[in-house]
Each structure stands twice: as C-alpha cells, then as structure tokens.
Design a protein around this motif. Structure first.
Motif, PDB file in Angstrom:
ATOM      1  N   VAL A  19     -33.652 -62.069  10.779  1.00  0.00           N
ATOM      2  CA  VAL A  19     -33.536 -61.619   9.384  1.00  0.00           C
ATOM      3  C   VAL A  19     -32.078 -61.297   9.081  1.00  0.00           C
ATOM      4  O   VAL A  19     -31.542 -61.679   8.033  1.00  0.00           O
ATOM      5  CB  VAL A  19     -34.451 -60.404   9.118  1.00  0.00           C
ATOM      6  N   GLN A  20     -31.413 -60.608  10.001  1.00  0.00           N
ATOM      7  CA  GLN A  20     -30.000 -60.288   9.809  1.00  0.00           C
ATOM      8  C   GLN A  20     -29.140 -61.549   9.796  1.00  0.00           C
ATOM      9  O   GLN A  20     -28.160 -61.633   9.067  1.00  0.00           O
ATOM     10  CB  GLN A  20     -29.519 -59.334  10.910  1.00  0.00           C
ATOM     11  N   GLN A  21     -29.526 -62.536  10.595  1.00  0.00           N
ATOM     12  CA  GLN A  21     -28.753 -63.776  10.670  1.00  0.00           C
ATOM     13  C   GLN A  21     -28.873 -64.582   9.376  1.00  0.00           C
ATOM     14  O   GLN A  21     -27.901 -65.161   8.908  1.00  0.00           O
ATOM     15  CB  GLN A  21     -29.258 -64.610  11.843  1.00  0.00           C
ATOM     16  N   TYR A  22     -30.068 -64.605   8.789  1.00  0.00           N
ATOM     17  CA  TYR A  22     -30.317 -65.442   7.623  1.00  0.00           C
ATOM     18  C   TYR A  22     -30.248 -64.692   6.295  1.00  0.00           C
ATOM     19  O   TYR A  22     -30.513 -65.270   5.241  1.00  0.00           O
ATOM     20  CB  TYR A  22     -31.701 -66.092   7.730  1.00  0.00           C
ATOM     21  N   LYS A  23     -29.893 -63.424   6.273  1.00  0.00           N
ATOM     22  CA  LYS A  23     -30.006 -62.627   5.058  1.00  0.00           C
ATOM     23  C   LYS A  23     -29.087 -63.078   3.924  1.00  0.00           C
ATOM     24  O   LYS A  23     -29.351 -62.787   2.772  1.00  0.00           O
ATOM     25  CB  LYS A  23     -29.770 -61.152   5.363  1.00  0.00           C
ATOM     26  N   ASN A  24     -28.025 -63.805   4.206  1.00  0.00           N
ATOM     27  CA  ASN A  24     -27.100 -64.226   3.157  1.00  0.00           C
ATOM     28  C   ASN A  24     -27.426 -65.592   2.569  1.00  0.00           C
ATOM     29  O   ASN A  24     -26.708 -66.068   1.691  1.00  0.00           O
ATOM     30  CB  ASN A  24     -25.663 -64.229   3.690  1.00  0.00           C
ATOM     31  N   LEU A  25     -28.493 -66.219   3.028  1.00  0.00           N
ATOM     32  CA  LEU A  25     -28.867 -67.526   2.502  1.00  0.00           C
ATOM     33  C   LEU A  25     -29.473 -67.392   1.107  1.00  0.00           C
ATOM     34  O   LEU A  25     -30.255 -66.479   0.856  1.00  0.00           O
ATOM     35  CB  LEU A  25     -29.898 -68.202   3.408  1.00  0.00           C
ATOM     36  N   PHE A  80     -40.998 -66.811  10.753  1.00  0.00           N
ATOM     37  CA  PHE A  80     -41.493 -65.540  10.255  1.00  0.00           C
ATOM     38  C   PHE A  80     -40.379 -64.759   9.559  1.00  0.00           C
ATOM     39  O   PHE A  80     -40.588 -64.164   8.505  1.00  0.00           O
ATOM     40  CB  PHE A  80     -42.107 -64.729  11.394  1.00  0.00           C
ATOM     41  N   ALA A  81     -39.188 -64.771  10.140  1.00  0.00           N
ATOM     42  CA  ALA A  81     -38.054 -64.075   9.530  1.00  0.00           C
ATOM     43  C   ALA A  81     -37.691 -64.709   8.189  1.00  0.00           C
ATOM     44  O   ALA A  81     -37.430 -63.999   7.208  1.00  0.00           O
ATOM     45  CB  ALA A  81     -36.852 -64.118  10.468  1.00  0.00           C
ATOM     46  N   LEU A  82     -37.697 -66.036   8.129  1.00  0.00           N
ATOM     47  CA  LEU A  82     -37.381 -66.712   6.869  1.00  0.00           C
ATOM     48  C   LEU A  82     -38.443 -66.450   5.812  1.00  0.00           C
ATOM     49  O   LEU A  82     -38.129 -66.288   4.631  1.00  0.00           O
ATOM     50  CB  LEU A  82     -37.212 -68.209   7.103  1.00  0.00           C
ATOM     51  N   SER A  83     -39.701 -66.375   6.225  1.00  0.00           N
ATOM     52  CA  SER A  83     -40.747 -66.087   5.244  1.00  0.00           C
ATOM     53  C   SER A  83     -40.646 -64.648   4.735  1.00  0.00           C
ATOM     54  O   SER A  83     -40.910 -64.384   3.556  1.00  0.00           O
ATOM     55  CB  SER A  83     -42.133 -66.368   5.821  1.00  0.00           C
TER      56      SER A  83
END
Length: 83
Positions: free
Chosen positions: A27-33, A66-69
């Motif tokens: 979630v932290q890795q993808y949060k800026n997308l 799951f994190a992306l969803s």
C-alpha cells in the motif's frame, strides 16, 4: 557444529523475513499511483499471476492485488473498468 547450525538458522530466518513484504508495505509502495495506474497495475499483476507456478510468488502477487484493491477503494476509482 552446533554454532554452525545456529548461524545457518539465524541467517535463513533473517533473510526470509526481510524479503517478505506485507500488504501494508505494498500500500505504501503504490499509494502515489493515480486511478489509471492502479487499474493498469492490477491488470499486469493478474497476467503475471497466470504464469507463475511458485506458491511463494503467487502469495506475493495476491498481496499486491489486495493492496491495490484497498487503494482503489480508498481513492474511489470505481468509474474505470479494469481487466
């Protein structure tokens, strides 16, 4: 011999636990997308998931999905279709 076994156990334990990423890490890795980036990443991961045979890698991809969803829900990206 005993010290060698202890050393190997500690080495394997620390390296395996350091490589395992949790859902919150992703979630932290993808949060800026943006929403379109989340949709694209989900499609890419789903394609990769079909080709993977390792259970460890599958679990990693499921955690990423799951994190992306979770991010998709929190950013309210429901207007865009995803593959």
């Amino acid at each position: 011999m005993r010290w060698l076994c202890i050393f190997l156990f500690l080495f394997l334990f620390t390296t395996l636990s350091a490589q395992a990423a949790t859902v919150e890490d992703y979630v932290q890795q993808y949060k800026n997308l943006p929403c379109s980036g989340i949709t694209t990443a989900m499609g890419d991961i789903r394609m990769k998931l079909k080709m993977v045979s390792s259970n460890k890698k599958k679990l990693d991809y499921y955690n990423r999905l799951f994190a992306l969803s979770k991010l998709r829900k929190s950013k309210r990206c429901f207007g865009q279709a995803y593959t």
